[in-house]
Write a protein that holds these residues in place. Structure first.
Motif, PDB file in Angstrom:
ATOM      1  N   ALA A 119       0.829  -1.212   0.000  1.00 55.94           N
ATOM      2  CA  ALA A 119       0.000   0.000   0.000  1.00 55.94           C
ATOM      3  C   ALA A 119       0.863   1.262   0.000  1.00 55.94           C
ATOM      4  O   ALA A 119       0.494   2.267  -0.593  1.00 55.94           O
ATOM      5  CB  ALA A 119      -0.926  -0.002   1.210  1.00 55.94           C
ATOM      6  N   ARG A 120       2.028   1.193   0.665  1.00 53.22           N
ATOM      7  CA  ARG A 120       2.910   2.371   0.688  1.00 53.22           C
ATOM      8  C   ARG A 120       3.317   2.757  -0.722  1.00 53.22           C
ATOM      9  O   ARG A 120       3.242   3.924  -1.101  1.00 53.22           O
ATOM     10  CB  ARG A 120       4.145   2.091   1.536  1.00 53.22           C
ATOM     11  N   PHE A 123       0.101   3.976  -2.775  1.00 55.45           N
ATOM     12  CA  PHE A 123      -0.486   5.280  -2.478  1.00 55.45           C
ATOM     13  C   PHE A 123       0.533   6.424  -2.512  1.00 55.45           C
ATOM     14  O   PHE A 123       0.135   7.584  -2.448  1.00 55.45           O
ATOM     15  CB  PHE A 123      -1.253   5.226  -1.155  1.00 55.45           C
ATOM     16  N   VAL A 124       1.825   6.111  -2.615  1.00 52.90           N
ATOM     17  CA  VAL A 124       2.781   7.179  -2.927  1.00 52.90           C
ATOM     18  C   VAL A 124       2.652   7.499  -4.419  1.00 52.90           C
ATOM     19  O   VAL A 124       2.698   8.659  -4.827  1.00 52.90           O
ATOM     20  CB  VAL A 124       4.227   6.775  -2.570  1.00 52.90           C
ATOM     21  N   VAL A 126      -0.096   7.075  -6.157  1.00 50.76           N
ATOM     22  CA  VAL A 126      -1.422   7.662  -6.376  1.00 50.76           C
ATOM     23  C   VAL A 126      -1.891   8.311  -5.066  1.00 50.76           C
ATOM     24  O   VAL A 126      -2.754   7.784  -4.375  1.00 50.76           O
ATOM     25  CB  VAL A 126      -2.442   6.592  -6.835  1.00 50.76           C
ATOM     26  N   PRO A 127      -1.304   9.470  -4.713  1.00 48.00           N
ATOM     27  CA  PRO A 127      -1.592  10.043  -3.393  1.00 48.00           C
ATOM     28  C   PRO A 127      -3.040  10.521  -3.239  1.00 48.00           C
ATOM     29  O   PRO A 127      -3.479  10.741  -2.118  1.00 48.00           O
ATOM     30  CB  PRO A 127      -0.601  11.204  -3.288  1.00 48.00           C
ATOM     31  N   THR A 128      -3.757  10.678  -4.355  1.00 46.83           N
ATOM     32  CA  THR A 128      -5.162  11.082  -4.235  1.00 46.83           C
ATOM     33  C   THR A 128      -6.035   9.916  -3.767  1.00 46.83           C
ATOM     34  O   THR A 128      -7.179  10.116  -3.381  1.00 46.83           O
ATOM     35  CB  THR A 128      -5.688  11.610  -5.575  1.00 46.83           C
ATOM     36  N   ARG A 129      -5.497   8.683  -3.820  1.00 45.09           N
ATOM     37  CA  ARG A 129      -6.100   7.462  -3.262  1.00 45.09           C
ATOM     38  C   ARG A 129      -7.368   6.991  -3.972  1.00 45.09           C
ATOM     39  O   ARG A 129      -7.518   5.807  -4.245  1.00 45.09           O
ATOM     40  CB  ARG A 129      -6.399   7.607  -1.765  1.00 45.09           C
ATOM     41  N   GLN A 283      -9.860   7.344   2.419  1.00 46.62           N
ATOM     42  CA  GLN A 283      -9.402   8.716   2.234  1.00 46.62           C
ATOM     43  C   GLN A 283      -8.938   9.338   3.544  1.00 46.62           C
ATOM     44  O   GLN A 283      -7.989  10.112   3.562  1.00 46.62           O
ATOM     45  CB  GLN A 283     -10.543   9.560   1.630  1.00 46.62           C
ATOM     46  N   ARG A 284      -9.589   8.980   4.629  1.00 50.14           N
ATOM     47  CA  ARG A 284      -9.323   9.654   5.891  1.00 50.14           C
ATOM     48  C   ARG A 284      -8.210   9.015   6.711  1.00 50.14           C
ATOM     49  O   ARG A 284      -7.465   9.707   7.400  1.00 50.14           O
ATOM     50  CB  ARG A 284     -10.606   9.696   6.733  1.00 50.14           C
ATOM     51  N   ASP A 286      -4.758   7.076   7.850  1.00 51.62           N
ATOM     52  CA  ASP A 286      -3.370   7.028   7.401  1.00 51.62           C
ATOM     53  C   ASP A 286      -3.097   5.660   6.796  1.00 51.62           C
ATOM     54  O   ASP A 286      -3.706   4.669   7.197  1.00 51.62           O
ATOM     55  CB  ASP A 286      -2.425   7.273   8.575  1.00 51.62           C
ATOM     56  N   ILE A 287      -2.181   5.622   5.825  1.00 49.97           N
ATOM     57  CA  ILE A 287      -1.864   4.358   5.173  1.00 49.97           C
ATOM     58  C   ILE A 287      -0.973   3.531   6.081  1.00 49.97           C
ATOM     59  O   ILE A 287       0.004   4.015   6.600  1.00 49.97           O
ATOM     60  CB  ILE A 287      -1.149   4.591   3.829  1.00 49.97           C
TER      61      ILE A 287
ATOM     62  N   ARG B  45       6.659  10.444   5.830  1.00 49.67           N
ATOM     63  CA  ARG B  45       5.362   9.916   5.392  1.00 49.67           C
ATOM     64  C   ARG B  45       4.360  11.047   5.188  1.00 49.67           C
ATOM     65  O   ARG B  45       3.525  10.988   4.287  1.00 49.67           O
ATOM     66  CB  ARG B  45       4.827   8.916   6.419  1.00 49.67           C
ATOM     67  N   LEU B  50       1.125   9.894   3.002  1.00 48.15           N
ATOM     68  CA  LEU B  50       0.650   8.626   3.574  1.00 48.15           C
ATOM     69  C   LEU B  50       0.017   8.879   4.939  1.00 48.15           C
ATOM     70  O   LEU B  50      -0.952   8.228   5.305  1.00 48.15           O
ATOM     71  CB  LEU B  50       1.790   7.618   3.707  1.00 48.15           C
ATOM     72  N   ASP B  51       0.602   9.815   5.689  1.00 46.80           N
ATOM     73  CA  ASP B  51       0.030  10.238   6.956  1.00 46.80           C
ATOM     74  C   ASP B  51      -0.491  11.658   6.796  1.00 46.80           C
ATOM     75  O   ASP B  51       0.141  12.481   6.136  1.00 46.80           O
ATOM     76  CB  ASP B  51       1.093  10.217   8.075  1.00 46.80           C
ATOM     77  N   ARG B  52      -1.624  11.885   7.410  1.00 47.89           N
ATOM     78  CA  ARG B  52      -2.210  13.221   7.360  1.00 47.89           C
ATOM     79  C   ARG B  52      -1.704  14.013   8.570  1.00 47.89           C
ATOM     80  O   ARG B  52      -1.796  13.536   9.697  1.00 47.89           O
ATOM     81  CB  ARG B  52      -3.731  13.054   7.436  1.00 47.89           C
ATOM     82  N   TYR B  65       1.844  17.380  -2.028  1.00 51.13           N
ATOM     83  CA  TYR B  65       2.270  16.290  -2.913  1.00 51.13           C
ATOM     84  C   TYR B  65       1.117  15.753  -3.756  1.00 51.13           C
ATOM     85  O   TYR B  65       1.245  15.540  -4.960  1.00 51.13           O
ATOM     86  CB  TYR B  65       2.886  15.169  -2.066  1.00 51.13           C
TER      87      TYR B  65
END
Lengths: 287, 314
Positions: A119-120, A123-124, A126-129, A283-284, A286-287, B45, B50-52, B65
């Motif tokens: 997933a890291r 989602f790096v 595709v950061p919009t997820r 979306q909300r 953390d990955i 992150r 990856l982290d908000r 990003y």
């Protein structure tokens, strides 16, 4: 590996990485590459088809055998009634088990991303997820629809000659069979999409599969067992996804059941609500 | 360029990153140094979304990003080795990621060659050593030929040759005008690789300065002097801003005077010096001095208690 030579760093040739942007078709292609690169994918798809075909063949033989028995005893024949509908349901008779196999595959499409840490990377890139989630949804929808259609058609092809040997006619164009087939495909798509949503919500393969099995096996059984005690349980049961799906596959309405348009709405809700919930949580969190 | 403003991350009641503000400049290798659990990985992150962040914000080249049209071309990130499905091959992993940005497969082959993964690219990642996993992570980071590289502990598990390769890669990318942000808990590695250091401890920035300045530390010249007349010399050198430490019978450490001043005063008193050595603080020492109150996990109970009380004050 420790002796492998790393080349001196150099800048890439101009344009070596191209100039493409992040796009939904690209994300979808990436998901398909990932999906079919795993050996488990093909194993579970084949298992789904085998289970479907095996149930259809076994069912055809069982119906034929009981018809033979009934011919010898008139009382039994009377209790069995019309075999037409049961025969028409043969190609979809394996759905109850096949749904769990392809459902598990759908759970893992999401949960394995988190279980393995992939997933890291995902989602790096595709950061919009959201594109990842909806690409997976579309892919699972397509794959499960194709697998369901193929396995139902194969089941029909295998069950027809077996049923024919007992003078039972399996007509492809009959209304009962057509309905069972297309609603059966929709049913498999529903199970898969619920599975994928569970994978995204729980991020855990075992957990997702257990919850999926509970929803489709344990809950209907438990509620069915206690429904004699409480009337509201029998009423609530009609809103379970497998009950609504199974009812939608029938031509005739069961007494006390929902109208077909209501069954359709229940199935639609079971597709849309888990997906939207999963998309929001993805979306909300953390990955 | 990476710009963080008051960046904060809470995990439950624990504050992992505590209002950090910093800028990572292009054309330099910026080291991100700190003990384990200091908040390095969490900060990185947050850079790639990856982290908000709980508070504050962080941008890459002026935008968040996720707002970039082609994120992989903007930032290449190695966050943890083996961010890959174990049953997938290195090549498939790279191709799937390349597909999202329509990066051609020729570029995938190129980064495989560049990172020395050619021989194992078709094998399942599950069988990779830590070092090979790191190389794959670096291959992913380089895939989009990005303007900014973020590498979290890239030399972990690499053999000496790999360590040298990462060092050269970082320096080369910086010389091309790219932004290179590397985290490490190895000060010696940073001393060789970085131009600029951001030191973090317990989620806060302790130092943000060019590497020479951090090694220079307090900028007080320090010398080690050997003489047979240690007492006389100490009397001769004693002054308000001079700190004298008797190391042994013949040796004195002098802080606050340079070599010339010490020698001149010794000559005035006819004291023979037979050794006069400028003492340069190593990055290791500078780092220990900076982080001694900030280490999250001390190895001794006594220190642990001390750290706890420090934590309460902070």
């Amino acid at each position: 590996m420790s002796t492998a030579t790393m080349k001196r760093p150099r800048s890439a040739a101009p344009g070596a990485a191209g100039s493409g942007k992040l796009s939904f078709p690209g994300v979808l292609r990436g998901e398909f590459i990932k999906f079919f690169s795993l050996p488990s994918t093909m194993i579970l798809i084949l298992a789904t088809i085998v289970v479907m075909v095996a149930f259809a063949a076994l069912g055809a033989w069982l119906i034929g055998w009981s018809m033979g028995m009934a011919a010898e005893s008139p009382e039994m024949a009377a209790s069995m009634g019309d075999m037409g509908e049961a025969t028409a349901a043969l190609p979809t008779s394996g759905l109850a088990f096949a749904q769990l196999i392809i459902g598990a595959l759908a759970v893992m499409v999401m949960s394995s991303e988190f279980a393995t840490g992939a997933a890291r990377s995902t989602f790096v890139a595709v950061p919009t997820r959201q594109p990842v989630f909806w690409a997976k949804t579309l892919m699972i929808g397509i794959v499960s629809a194709v697998v369901a259609t193929v396995s139902i058609l194969l089941s029909f092809a295998v069950a027809k000659p077996i049923a024919g040997a007992y003078d039972l006619e399996l007509v492809f164009s009959s209304e009962a069979l057509q309905r069972a087939m297309w609603v059966g495909v929709l049913y498999v798509v529903m199970v898969s999409l619920i599975g994928m949503a569970l994978g995204a919500l729980l991020r855990n393969s075992a957990g997702g599969i257990v919850v999926l099995a509970a929803l489709f096996f344990v809950l209907p059984l438990a509620m069915g067992g206690f429904s004699a005690l409480a009337d509201w349980l029998a009423k609530a049961m009609r809103f379970l996804p497998d009950q609504a799906g199974a009812a939608l596959m029938q031509l005739q309405l069961a007494p006390g059941g929902l109208e077909q348009w209501q069954n359709g709405l229940v199935v639609a809700a079971w597709i849309v609500i888990p997906l939207v919930a999963a998309a929001v949580v993805l979306q909300r969190r953390d990955i | 360029m990476i710009t963080a403003e008051a960046l904060t991350k809470n995990y439950g009641t624990k504050r992992a990153v505590d209002g950090v503000t910093f800028t990572v400049q292009p054309g330099k290798v910026t080291g991100f140094l700190g003990p384990n659990g200091a908040g390095k990985s969490t900060t990185m992150r947050m850079v790639v979304g990856l982290d908000r962040p709980s508070f504050g914000n962080v941008t890459v080249n002026g935008r968040r990003y996720a707002e970039h049209a082609a994120p992989l071309r903007e930032v290449g990130a190695l966050l943890e080795a083996k961010s890959v499905h174990k049953s997938r091959s290195a090549r498939t992993h790279l191709r799937a990621l390349a597909a999202t940005h329509s990066i051609p497969n020729t570029r995938v082959d190129e980064v495989i060659e560049l990172t020395g993964l050619g021989a194992v690219a078709s094998k399942k990642v599950g069988g990779f050593s830590l070092g090979m996993g790191q190389r794959l992570g670096i291959a992913v980071a380089l895939l989009g030929d990005p303007q900014t590289l973020i590498l979290d502990e890239p030399v972990n598990g690499l053999d000496p040759e790999g360590v040298l390769w990462v060092r050269n890669l970082a320096r080369h990318q910086a010389s091309q005008g790219k932004t290179v942000f590397i985290s490490s808990h190895l000060m010696s590695e940073m001393a060789l690789t970085a131009d600029h250091l951001i030191v973090i401890g317990r989620g806060r920035i302790i130092a943000d300065a060019p590497i020479e300045q951090i090694i220079g530390g307090s900028n007080v010249p320090t010398c080690r002097v050997k003489t047979d007349s240690a007492e006389d010399l100490m009397n001769a050198l004693a002054a308000e801003n001079v700190q004298l430490t008797r190391v042994d019978a013949q040796t004195i450490q002098v802080a606050g005077l340079d070599g010339r001043a010490i020698a001149t005063r010794a000559l005035d008193r006819q004291i023979l010096l037979y050794e006069l050595t400028p003492v340069k603080q190593s990055l290791e020492e500078a780092y220990m001095a900076l982080t001694q109150d900030e280490v999250e996990y001390h190895s001794h109970l006594g220190n642990e208690l001390a750290a706890t009380s420090t934590g309460k004050q902070g």
